[in-house]
Motif scaffolding. Structure first.
Motif, PDB file in Angstrom:
ATOM      1  N   SER A  56      30.459  39.034  46.671  1.00 28.18           N
ATOM      2  CA  SER A  56      29.209  39.445  46.041  1.00 28.18           C
ATOM      3  C   SER A  56      28.263  40.074  47.061  1.00 28.18           C
ATOM      4  O   SER A  56      27.643  41.117  46.803  1.00 28.18           O
ATOM      5  CB  SER A  56      28.535  38.236  45.386  1.00 28.18           C
ATOM      6  N   PHE A  57      28.158  39.457  48.242  1.00 23.09           N
ATOM      7  CA  PHE A  57      27.273  39.997  49.282  1.00 23.09           C
ATOM      8  C   PHE A  57      27.714  41.400  49.697  1.00 23.09           C
ATOM      9  O   PHE A  57      26.890  42.314  49.809  1.00 23.09           O
ATOM     10  CB  PHE A  57      27.266  39.075  50.500  1.00 23.09           C
ATOM     11  N   ASN A  58      29.012  41.567  49.948  1.00 24.91           N
ATOM     12  CA  ASN A  58      29.521  42.873  50.360  1.00 24.91           C
ATOM     13  C   ASN A  58      29.317  43.923  49.274  1.00 24.91           C
ATOM     14  O   ASN A  58      29.099  45.102  49.566  1.00 24.91           O
ATOM     15  CB  ASN A  58      31.003  42.772  50.727  1.00 24.91           C
ATOM     16  N   ALA A  59      29.396  43.483  48.003  1.00 29.63           N
ATOM     17  CA  ALA A  59      29.156  44.415  46.894  1.00 29.63           C
ATOM     18  C   ALA A  59      27.715  44.913  46.912  1.00 29.63           C
ATOM     19  O   ALA A  59      27.454  46.119  46.767  1.00 29.63           O
ATOM     20  CB  ALA A  59      29.475  43.738  45.569  1.00 29.63           C
ATOM     21  N   TYR A  60      26.777  43.999  47.097  1.00 23.51           N
ATOM     22  CA  TYR A  60      25.362  44.403  47.133  1.00 23.51           C
ATOM     23  C   TYR A  60      25.057  45.229  48.385  1.00 23.51           C
ATOM     24  O   TYR A  60      24.252  46.165  48.335  1.00 23.51           O
ATOM     25  CB  TYR A  60      24.457  43.175  47.084  1.00 23.51           C
ATOM     26  N   GLY A  75      28.765  50.706  42.938  1.00 26.15           N
ATOM     27  CA  GLY A  75      28.186  49.548  43.598  1.00 26.15           C
ATOM     28  C   GLY A  75      27.553  48.582  42.613  1.00 26.15           C
ATOM     29  O   GLY A  75      27.697  47.355  42.740  1.00 26.15           O
ATOM     30  N   LEU A  76      26.852  49.124  41.612  1.00 27.03           N
ATOM     31  CA  LEU A  76      26.256  48.274  40.579  1.00 27.03           C
ATOM     32  C   LEU A  76      27.319  47.513  39.802  1.00 27.03           C
ATOM     33  O   LEU A  76      27.163  46.319  39.501  1.00 27.03           O
ATOM     34  CB  LEU A  76      25.428  49.133  39.615  1.00 27.03           C
ATOM     35  N   THR A  77      28.417  48.195  39.485  1.00 29.69           N
ATOM     36  CA  THR A  77      29.506  47.563  38.727  1.00 29.69           C
ATOM     37  C   THR A  77      30.131  46.418  39.509  1.00 29.69           C
ATOM     38  O   THR A  77      30.330  45.316  38.985  1.00 29.69           O
ATOM     39  CB  THR A  77      30.579  48.604  38.370  1.00 29.69           C
ATOM     40  N   VAL A  78      30.433  46.678  40.790  1.00 36.03           N
ATOM     41  CA  VAL A  78      31.062  45.635  41.608  1.00 36.03           C
ATOM     42  C   VAL A  78      30.098  44.477  41.822  1.00 36.03           C
ATOM     43  O   VAL A  78      30.493  43.303  41.749  1.00 36.03           O
ATOM     44  CB  VAL A  78      31.526  46.212  42.959  1.00 36.03           C
ATOM     45  N   ALA A  79      28.827  44.793  42.086  1.00 35.89           N
ATOM     46  CA  ALA A  79      27.845  43.734  42.298  1.00 35.89           C
ATOM     47  C   ALA A  79      27.673  42.880  41.039  1.00 35.89           C
ATOM     48  O   ALA A  79      27.558  41.647  41.122  1.00 35.89           O
ATOM     49  CB  ALA A  79      26.508  44.344  42.714  1.00 35.89           C
ATOM     50  N   ARG A  80      27.664  43.533  39.883  1.00 41.23           N
ATOM     51  CA  ARG A  80      27.468  42.806  38.619  1.00 41.23           C
ATOM     52  C   ARG A  80      28.647  41.910  38.279  1.00 41.23           C
ATOM     53  O   ARG A  80      28.479  40.794  37.766  1.00 41.23           O
ATOM     54  CB  ARG A  80      27.228  43.820  37.488  1.00 41.23           C
ATOM     55  N   PHE A  81      29.857  42.383  38.579  1.00 44.45           N
ATOM     56  CA  PHE A  81      31.061  41.645  38.171  1.00 44.45           C
ATOM     57  C   PHE A  81      31.854  41.099  39.366  1.00 44.45           C
ATOM     58  O   PHE A  81      33.036  40.811  39.238  1.00 44.45           O
ATOM     59  CB  PHE A  81      31.964  42.545  37.328  1.00 44.45           C
ATOM     60  N   ALA A  82      31.195  40.940  40.505  1.00 45.57           N
ATOM     61  CA  ALA A  82      31.894  40.511  41.723  1.00 45.57           C
ATOM     62  C   ALA A  82      32.624  39.189  41.531  1.00 45.57           C
ATOM     63  O   ALA A  82      33.739  39.011  42.034  1.00 45.57           O
ATOM     64  CB  ALA A  82      30.904  40.405  42.882  1.00 45.57           C
ATOM     65  N   GLY A 114      36.388  45.203  48.655  1.00 47.12           N
ATOM     66  CA  GLY A 114      37.632  44.448  48.789  1.00 47.12           C
ATOM     67  C   GLY A 114      38.131  44.414  50.216  1.00 47.12           C
ATOM     68  O   GLY A 114      38.545  43.350  50.720  1.00 47.12           O
ATOM     69  N   PHE A 115      38.085  45.555  50.894  1.00 54.79           N
ATOM     70  CA  PHE A 115      38.588  45.635  52.267  1.00 54.79           C
ATOM     71  C   PHE A 115      37.751  44.762  53.201  1.00 54.79           C
ATOM     72  O   PHE A 115      38.300  43.998  54.001  1.00 54.79           O
ATOM     73  CB  PHE A 115      38.564  47.095  52.728  1.00 54.79           C
ATOM     74  N   MET A 116      36.432  44.864  53.114  1.00 58.02           N
ATOM     75  CA  MET A 116      35.564  44.090  53.998  1.00 58.02           C
ATOM     76  C   MET A 116      35.708  42.587  53.756  1.00 58.02           C
ATOM     77  O   MET A 116      35.772  41.793  54.697  1.00 58.02           O
ATOM     78  CB  MET A 116      34.109  44.518  53.806  1.00 58.02           C
ATOM     79  N   THR A 117      35.793  42.179  52.500  1.00 56.94           N
ATOM     80  CA  THR A 117      35.923  40.754  52.185  1.00 56.94           C
ATOM     81  C   THR A 117      37.266  40.203  52.669  1.00 56.94           C
ATOM     82  O   THR A 117      37.329  39.102  53.243  1.00 56.94           O
ATOM     83  CB  THR A 117      35.763  40.524  50.674  1.00 56.94           C
ATOM     84  N   TYR A 133      27.980  38.202  62.664  1.00 57.38           N
ATOM     85  CA  TYR A 133      26.850  37.429  62.138  1.00 57.38           C
ATOM     86  C   TYR A 133      26.942  37.282  60.621  1.00 57.38           C
ATOM     87  O   TYR A 133      26.718  36.198  60.074  1.00 57.38           O
ATOM     88  CB  TYR A 133      25.543  38.113  62.526  1.00 57.38           C
ATOM     89  N   LEU A 134      27.286  38.365  59.949  1.00 54.34           N
ATOM     90  CA  LEU A 134      27.434  38.303  58.496  1.00 54.34           C
ATOM     91  C   LEU A 134      28.548  37.341  58.098  1.00 54.34           C
ATOM     92  O   LEU A 134      28.423  36.573  57.135  1.00 54.34           O
ATOM     93  CB  LEU A 134      27.721  39.692  57.928  1.00 54.34           C
ATOM     94  N   THR A 135      29.647  37.379  58.835  1.00 53.04           N
ATOM     95  CA  THR A 135      30.773  36.494  58.535  1.00 53.04           C
ATOM     96  C   THR A 135      30.393  35.031  58.733  1.00 53.04           C
ATOM     97  O   THR A 135      30.810  34.147  57.976  1.00 53.04           O
ATOM     98  CB  THR A 135      31.983  36.853  59.418  1.00 53.04           C
ATOM     99  N   GLN A 136      29.574  34.765  59.759  1.00 51.12           N
ATOM    100  CA  GLN A 136      29.147  33.392  60.015  1.00 51.12           C
ATOM    101  C   GLN A 136      28.093  32.920  59.013  1.00 51.12           C
ATOM    102  O   GLN A 136      28.080  31.752  58.624  1.00 51.12           O
ATOM    103  CB  GLN A 136      28.582  33.291  61.445  1.00 51.12           C
ATOM    104  N   MET A 137      27.226  33.803  58.592  1.00 53.08           N
ATOM    105  CA  MET A 137      26.106  33.418  57.724  1.00 53.08           C
ATOM    106  C   MET A 137      26.502  33.282  56.251  1.00 53.08           C
ATOM    107  O   MET A 137      25.955  32.449  55.534  1.00 53.08           O
ATOM    108  CB  MET A 137      24.989  34.464  57.846  1.00 53.08           C
ATOM    109  N   ILE A 138      27.426  34.120  55.802  1.00 46.43           N
ATOM    110  CA  ILE A 138      27.773  34.136  54.384  1.00 46.43           C
ATOM    111  C   ILE A 138      29.073  33.356  54.173  1.00 46.43           C
ATOM    112  O   ILE A 138      30.101  33.692  54.754  1.00 46.43           O
ATOM    113  CB  ILE A 138      27.958  35.582  53.870  1.00 46.43           C
TER     114      ILE A 138
END
Length: 404
Positions: A126-130, A260-267, A316-319, A114-119
């Motif tokens: 960015s989504f995976n980072a958050y 997590g904050l770092t990756v989300a901020r600079f994704a 990175g792995f999930m994306t 569902y996440l793969t289809q929606m995003i």
């Protein structure tokens, strides 16, 4: 609220509830039975349910409307969790917990699909980072909240809060659209065999993607095996106290949140290659420091590296995985590879425990960390191949697998 925000809120609320529940159910079961062995049995139920369901769960998920499936699993889990405080016998407790693990085996591949289809691909990093940031925050805050609840209330209250979190998660999903109008038909044994062959064919024709995924789940399995001996190793080998251990867990959680904050901020500025290479490299260094540490300071630095750079590696792995496995196949791919991962995890946990009785525990942990480091170097080498650049672009999918 945007769709991505609603998704983050839905999964985040249930994750916070899960971490509260994790503490509460251990306390509740120990109060009910007074048996440490009964509590240890909790950790067997999940892998056992996975072994019995993952080889066919993906076949069901990929033929269903995954949004409805996610809502249904949230409601079923809410009901089962809410029933726990009313159970007074250990067999009924285990049966209910097995039901929860059974439902979760379907929830995970459905959530991934569902996440793969929606995003869209351009927004997944960015989504995976958050999402990773929310998981890290839940890991840090959830147990603390559970501890507070246990001080002022009973385990029943904490367990019911988890049931409520599933209900809220399901209600939020009701506000989102379906992305598939598939109708679930009866899944026959022949369908499951066909799905196995389909995943096998995809793995052979897209061997680079499968190789990265395999190395990633092997690394995670080795890390889990070391984590299973973490308390024993730190207290009996390194010589730390229970207070030291609690402080280290908090430090790791803080590192995870900062990562997590770092990756989300600079994704949008961090490439997939950067996330994977830096993440796996520094996680490996962190485990090596942990395995060879002789003092609280060295362990602390190692745990900080683990917490901080796990956010990089996980995002990175999930994306990479979502961008390179076709949406129509991702449920089956997740389940079938997850089945192998469950078997590997059980074997590695047993192996490290067994070798710990034959050899010094330090030897087992160092051997495990060295093997994890070698796998990380293999993954990094594959990621840095110049001719594989197309697999790491955020806005396009390199393979054209369509026979699903």
């Amino acid at each position: 609220m945007s769709r991505s925000s609603t998704l983050l809120a839905s999964f985040g609320i249930s994750q916070f509830g899960d971490f509260v529940y994790l503490v509460a159910i251990n306390v509740y079961l120990y109060q009910l039975t007074g048996s440490a062995a009964a509590v240890a049995g909790l950790w067997i139920i999940g892998p056992l349910a996975a072994l019995l369901t993952k080889f066919w769960a993906g076949s069901v998920v990929d033929r269903a409307d995954v949004r409805r499936w996610l809502i249904g699993t949230d409601l079923v889990r809410a009901l089962l969790v809410a029933l726990i405080p009313f159970l007074s016998s250990l067999p009924m407790m285990y049966l209910t917990l097995f039901g929860l693990a059974f439902v979760k085996a379907f929830f995970e591949p459905a959530a991934i699909r569902y996440l793969t289809q929606m995003i869209p691909e351009s927004g997944r990093k960015s989504f995976n980072a958050y999402r990773g940031l929310i998981t890290s925050s839940a890991f840090l805050i959830g147990p603390a909240l559970a501890g507070l609840l246990l001080l002022v209330a009973t385990p029943d209250v904490a367990i019911w809060i988890n049931a409520g979190s599933f209900l809220v998660s399901g209600v939020l999903l009701l506000t989102l659209p379906s992305v598939s109008h598939a109708t679930l038909s009866t899944v026959r044994l022949s369908d499951i065999r066909t799905d196995w062959r389909m995943v096998s064919r995809f793995s052979r024709t897209n061997w680079f993607v499968s190789r990265i995924y395999l190395v990633g789940i092997l690394s995670m399995s080795l890390a889990l095996a070391m984590d299973a001996q973490e308390v024993v190793f730190l207290q009996t080998v390194v010589g730390l106290t229970a207070t030291d251990y609690g402080l280290l867990i908090s430090i790791t959680g803080i590192g995870s949140v900062l990562g997590g904050l770092t990756v989300a901020r600079f994704a949008n500025r961090l490439s997939l290659k950067t996330l994977l290479v830096s993440g796996y490299l520094f996680v490996a260094i962190g485990y090596l420091m942990y395995a060879t540490a002789g003092s609280f300071l060295i362990v602390t630095v190692g745990f900080l590296l683990l917490g901080f750079f796990n956010a990089f590696a996980g995002t990175g792995f999930m994306t990479f995985y979502q961008n390179n496995v076709p949406q129509a196949l991702i449920g089956r791919f997740t389940s079938l590879y997850g089945l192998g991962q469950s078997v590997i995890q059980i074997l590695l946990i047993l192996a490290i425990g067994f070798t710990g009785d034959l050899f010094p525990l330090r030897f087992s942990i160092i051997a495990d960390s060295v093997l994890l480091s070698l796998l990380s170097l293999i993954l990094i080498r594959h990621v840095l191949q110049p001719d594989k650049e197309a697999f790491f672009r955020d806005d396009r999918r390199p393979n054209k697998f369509r026979n699903t």
